[in-house]
Design an enzyme around this catalytic site. Structure first.
Site, PDB file in Angstrom:
ATOM      1  N   ASP A 116       8.503   7.359 -11.729  1.00  0.00           N
ATOM      2  CA  ASP A 116       7.715   8.199 -10.834  1.00  0.00           C
ATOM      3  C   ASP A 116       7.881   9.685 -11.105  1.00  0.00           C
ATOM      4  O   ASP A 116       7.059  10.475 -10.699  1.00  0.00           O
ATOM      5  CB  ASP A 116       8.103   7.930  -9.381  1.00  0.00           C
ATOM      6  CG  ASP A 116       9.370   8.664  -9.006  1.00  0.00           C
ATOM      7  OD1 ASP A 116      10.332   8.565  -9.781  1.00  0.00           O
ATOM      8  OD2 ASP A 116       9.378   9.331  -7.969  1.00  0.00           O
ATOM      9  N   CYS A 126      -7.341  -3.499   6.676  1.00  0.00           N
ATOM     10  CA  CYS A 126      -8.136  -4.593   7.231  1.00  0.00           C
ATOM     11  C   CYS A 126      -9.183  -4.013   8.161  1.00  0.00           C
ATOM     12  O   CYS A 126      -9.237  -2.814   8.394  1.00  0.00           O
ATOM     13  CB  CYS A 126      -7.250  -5.616   7.937  1.00  0.00           C
ATOM     14  SG  CYS A 126      -6.504  -5.012   9.444  1.00  0.00           S
ATOM     15  N   ASP A 150      13.013   2.968 -13.315  1.00  0.00           N
ATOM     16  CA  ASP A 150      13.736   4.176 -12.974  1.00  0.00           C
ATOM     17  C   ASP A 150      14.304   3.891 -11.581  1.00  0.00           C
ATOM     18  O   ASP A 150      13.844   2.976 -10.902  1.00  0.00           O
ATOM     19  CB  ASP A 150      12.738   5.334 -12.943  1.00  0.00           C
ATOM     20  CG  ASP A 150      13.327   6.575 -12.351  1.00  0.00           C
ATOM     21  OD1 ASP A 150      14.425   6.947 -12.787  1.00  0.00           O
ATOM     22  OD2 ASP A 150      12.709   7.169 -11.468  1.00  0.00           O
ATOM     23  N   ASP A 194      10.403  11.250 -16.122  1.00  0.00           N
ATOM     24  CA  ASP A 194      10.022   9.959 -16.696  1.00  0.00           C
ATOM     25  C   ASP A 194       8.804  10.062 -17.602  1.00  0.00           C
ATOM     26  O   ASP A 194       8.499   9.127 -18.333  1.00  0.00           O
ATOM     27  CB  ASP A 194       9.705   8.948 -15.586  1.00  0.00           C
ATOM     28  CG  ASP A 194      10.929   8.605 -14.771  1.00  0.00           C
ATOM     29  OD1 ASP A 194      12.019   8.572 -15.347  1.00  0.00           O
ATOM     30  OD2 ASP A 194      10.788   8.381 -13.559  1.00  0.00           O
ATOM     31  N   CYS A 240      -8.395  -1.554  11.010  1.00  0.00           N
ATOM     32  CA  CYS A 240      -8.175  -0.147  10.713  1.00  0.00           C
ATOM     33  C   CYS A 240      -9.460   0.644  10.934  1.00  0.00           C
ATOM     34  O   CYS A 240      -9.448   1.781  11.398  1.00  0.00           O
ATOM     35  CB  CYS A 240      -7.756   0.028   9.253  1.00  0.00           C
ATOM     36  SG  CYS A 240      -6.268  -0.833   8.831  1.00  0.00           S
TER      37      CYS A 240
END
Lengths: 55, 836
Positions: B710, B110, B519, B714, B113
């Site tokens: 991840d 936002c 996973d 995988d 920041c």
């Protein structure tokens, strides 16, 4: 109605001037960030920033 | 502090629920606030200590949970950016020691920041200016090189919980800036021209017949002509150029009828102006051009945003490698930029890392995934003496390699290929629209010619205007815009949700998904097991055990390695390290042969059974350390579920999607997780091949499967699923095989993405239906002379506008906030008055 013979050319000239201003604004980067300034003005509080840390 | 503060069960910094037993307080003006972890505590403390607690008043969104970082390692990496040869590509040198660089910021959620980063960086001595662009998340920073270094600025941004890396603004960025400025100019001129020409056109339309003298009308026409000239010859120029290019390639694109329509109406109006006969259609021409340009401009900016996010993801600069300082005499390593590698250097390639240059394997055995380079999806076994290709990914265990060929481009090439693929692959439905449009244009030209010939025989004076009407009214813009506008809006929407699309077909397939496979590690859980307990079994002290485990795991990037690698532990020399995929590793420290890994693996070394009281507890895993004499210690590691995992599964089920969990981990943990999340279909202890078989089985049953994963293991499953989503924090190889990358780690976004994808499919159908109906009505009407060109222009413009507006609805698709309070109003400036 004769005034239109002046007003219409004047309107063309004004549009050209506005167009020129627009091109200048684009060139000077005023359209690069369309969202930031709107937030920045609200965020601009008066708390003094800390003095720069000395190395 | 103020009433809008987080309630007591939420982390003050990131807003996630506090884990039970967490105690990481931060005090602001004598008020204590709870945070959820060390990372958030450190960041919040840093923000407060630097006098920027105003951030907590201003923010409207919670930032991501901060991670604990190894400050030394990060600084070592960041210091690479201080090297002149690295800086050459992205730093501009000003007068004296003034330097300027462009940075990509990550973690901005936002406007507060930006405020925080600007203020904090400005507080550093030697920083001259920093300017952050809110829409692009790019920053321009200027500093005095004699007082500070770029690495210190980057470190300061890291301290605040964000991350920044330099990018080369002189490549794509500058090209894009030029293009955007050009389209803004074209759009502005068309817009101004349209408004003013309309002002001259309306009096002519509304005036009573005869009330306007011919000379006034002529004046209006000439004024309109003056203002239409730049619109046609400057703003509409890309259409003419595109049409010409299409004709040269003997291919009928959208630009052909557009250019014909603009050209024909303009020439007709020009004729009418000079001869004082017939009608002028300058207003239609300008409006037409403006709407088309506006549509293209929006499309360009959305596409740019997603491209920018992908660029930020791949973090090109600087690609680094781990080099042995003095091989083989010593085993100390240093991190060096790839551009500094020389032929003959010996490198250490950790599992999951990209191989930075072409070379030969010296020791180690592993597999290399070259799918990015060759498209071959099966990883190839690599042992000593084998060739390695730069850009491939080392899959399972560490390798030592000797560089044979250098070229900073080897690695670069792979990533660029990934990006190019994402941009080049058009969704099937867009390809279909393109092909249909091409036939449509041909049909249109044939119809227009037939109409012209028919009318010449019937009423030659009207033939020209009716042909112009047909050309303008049927402009296939609605057809051409219908699909791209919806796809662009949806892509932009997903990018804002933190989901990047890297393959063209992802959106289309996502809409049809019936089954989602998760996973476990790193996907449903954070994938960062933390060391919960150390149980000493042998004669070694706890500190000694920790130090040995830390040294053994220093070479690995496996999540368990990160939990056991302790940066504060004394450095120990490890020799003869061997990785046993799925079991653990073996090495020698000071002559002591050690094994670290699963109890079975360690037991093979000394042949003793594990004392029974250390049976596995639910949701936790155990890593043992032992030598040839017996057990040394047991590490109990736990991995936390992602806070929104439960909510994500619930929402997927609400969408009518089956969910299953496939994991390589032990059955008790997997069952525990599945039960907690309400997943009924789960399988544990699966090898990558097993996961693949499961997936194939589901696909044979006619399910459309989305895989979320991840890890390195995988990757094949991700590649085989109809649509795959990789976690942004996961291994690069997983991201390379995935169709989408989830940058924020918020699983709930998956359900949002499916909703958006379904909505997109619906909107594309609506748009195409509208375009067909419109053309079926308009073409006959125009052909029979019922539509004058200005009505045709208006009809076409409104039709295009309708399609674009319908597509833009996608930007508003509702999504639920995850673990967040409702957005708070910004605190008035007067409230922020605490002293420091």
């Amino acid at each position: 109605m004769e005034i239109l013979f002046v007003l219409i050319p004047v309107s063309v000239v004004i549009v050209l001037i506005i167009g020129g201003l627009f091109l200048w604004a684009v060139k000077s980067g005023q359209f690069e960030d369309m969202e930031g300034p709107a937030h920045r003005i609200l965020m601009d509080d008066d708390t003094p920033t800390q003095p720069k840390r000395v190395q | 502090m103020k009433s809008h503060d987080t309630n007591s069960e939420q982390c003050f910094h990131c807003g996630l629920p506090l884990p039970t037993g967490a105690y990481y307080p931060v005090s602001i003006n004598d008020m204590r606030h709870e945070t959820c972890c060390h990372g958030c505590q450190a960041v919040a403390q840093m923000i407060v200590d630097s006098g920027n607690e105003g951030y907590y008043h201003h923010r409207t969104e919670f930032p991501a949970t901060a991670t604990v970082q190894d400050p030394e390692q990060i600084l070592r990496q960041l210091q690479l950016f201080d090297l002149p040869e690295i800086q050459r590509s992205f730093v501009k040198t000003g007068a004296g020691d003034v330097r300027e660089a462009a940075l990509i910021l990550e973690g901005i959620v936002c406007a507060a920041c930006i405020w925080l980063n600007e203020r904090h960086v400005m507080q550093l001595p030697g920083v001259l200016a920093i300017e952050i662009n809110y829409s692009t998340r790019r920053a321009r920073v200027q500093w005095d090189n004699s007082q500070t270094q770029l690495s210190e600025i980057l470190q300061a941004i890291r301290d605040m919980g964000y991350s920044a890396h330099p990018f080369d603004p002189f490549q794509q960025e500058q090209i894009f800036m030029r293009e955007r400025a050009l389209s803004q100019r074209r759009l502005a001129i068309a817009g101004l021209g349209m408004m003013q020409v309309m002002m001259y056109a309306i009096p002519v339309y509304v005036a009573d017949p005869g009330s306007m003298t011919w000379d006034i009308e002529a004046l209006m026409r000439w004024a309109s002509l003056m203002l239409t000239l730049p619109v046609v010859f400057y703003s509409a120029w890309p259409f003419f150029r595109g049409a010409w290019r299409d004709l040269l390639r003997r291919h009928l694109g959208m630009d052909v009828p557009v250019a014909l329509g603009i050209g024909a109406s303009f020439i007709a109006s020009l004729w009418a102006t000079f001869t004082h006969a017939g009608e002028v259609y300058f207003d239609s021409v300008t409006m037409f051009v403006f709407f088309l340009l506006a549509g293209r401009y929006l499309e360009m900016s959305v596409r740019r945003k997603s491209a920018a996010a992908v660029e930020a993801m791949v973090k090109l600069i600087p690609a680094v490698a781990t080099r042995f300082c003095d091989y083989p005499a010593q085993h100390t390593t240093e991190v060096v930029p790839v551009s500094q590698l020389a032929v003959g250097d010996v490198l250490l390639i950790k599992p999951g890392e990209v191989i930075p240059a072409d070379g030969l394997v010296l020791t180690g055995s592993s597999e290399a995934d070259e799918s990015l380079l060759t498209g071959e999806s099966i990883a190839l076994a690599k042992v000593a003496g084998d060739h390695l290709v730069g850009g491939a990914i080392n899959v399972s265990s560490p390798l030592q390699m000797r560089v044979e060929k250098v070229g900073a481009d080897t690695l670069h090439a792979g990533i660029v290929r990934l990006l190019d693929r994402a941009q080049a692959e058009k969704p099937k439905i867009a390809l279909l629209a393109d092909r249909v449009a091409s036939w449509f244009v041909l049909a249109l030209l044939v119809i227009a010619a037939a109409v012209a010939l028919t009318w010449i025989t019937v009423d030659a004076t009207r033939a020209f205007w009716i042909t112009v009407s047909v050309l303008v009214v049927t402009c296939p813009c609605a057809l051409g815009l219908a699909t791209p506008a919806a796809l662009t809006a949806a892509t932009g929407r997903l990018t804002r949700l933190g989901l990047l699309i890297t393959r063209g077909h992802a959106l289309e397939t996502l809409a049809k998904v019936t089954h989602v496979i998760f996973d476990k590690t790193g996907t449903l859980t954070h994938g960062r097991p933390e060391l919960l307990e150390t149980i000493v079994l042998g004669s070694c002290s706890m500190d000694r055990c920790r130090a040995m485990a830390s040294a053994l795991e220093a070479m690995s990037e496996h999540p368990i390695a990160c939990a056991l690698h302790d940066v504060e532990a004394p450095m120990l020399q490890v020799q003869n390290i061997i990785h046993q995929t799925g079991a653990g590793l073996e090495g020698a420290i000071e002559g002591q042969r050690l094994r670290l890994g699963s109890p079975e693996f360690v037991a093979e070394l000394h042949g003793q059974s594990l004392p029974s009281q250390f049976a596995l507890r639910d949701g936790q895993s155990m890593v043992a350390l032992g030598d040839e004499q017996g057990w040394l210690c047991i590490f109990i590691l736990g991995d936390q579920l992602r806070a929104d995992a439960h909510q994500a599964i619930e929402r997927l089920k609400l969408l009518g999607i089956e969910v299953s969990l496939l994991s390589g981990d032990g059955a008790p943990i997997v069952r525990h997780v599945a039960e907690r999340l309400g997943i009924t279909c789960f399988t544990a202890q699966l090898l990558p091949q097993g996961k693949l078989d499961r997936l194939r089985q589901l696909q044979q049953q006619g399910e459309i499967v989305a895989m979320v994963g991840d890890g390195v293991n995988d990757a094949p499953v991700l590649a085989a699923a109809q649509v795959s989503i990789a976690m942004g924090q996961g291994a690069e190889v997983a991201q390379a095989s995935a169709d989408m990358v989830m940058m924020t780690g918020q699983l709930v976004r998956l359900a949002d993405a499916i909703s958006v994808a379904r909505q997109t499919a619906r909107i594309i159908r609506q748009n195409l239906l509208w375009a067909v109906i419109y053309n079926l009505v308009a073409i006959p009407a125009a052909a029979f002379g019922l539509v004058t060109p200005w009505m045709a222009g208006l009809g076409m413009s409104f039709s295009s506008l309708l399609v674009v507006l319908n597509a833009l609805r996608l930007r508003q698709v509702k999504y639920e906030r995850v673990n967040m309070l409702s957005p708070r109003p910004l605190a008035p400036a007067t409230l922020v008055t605490e002293g420091h």
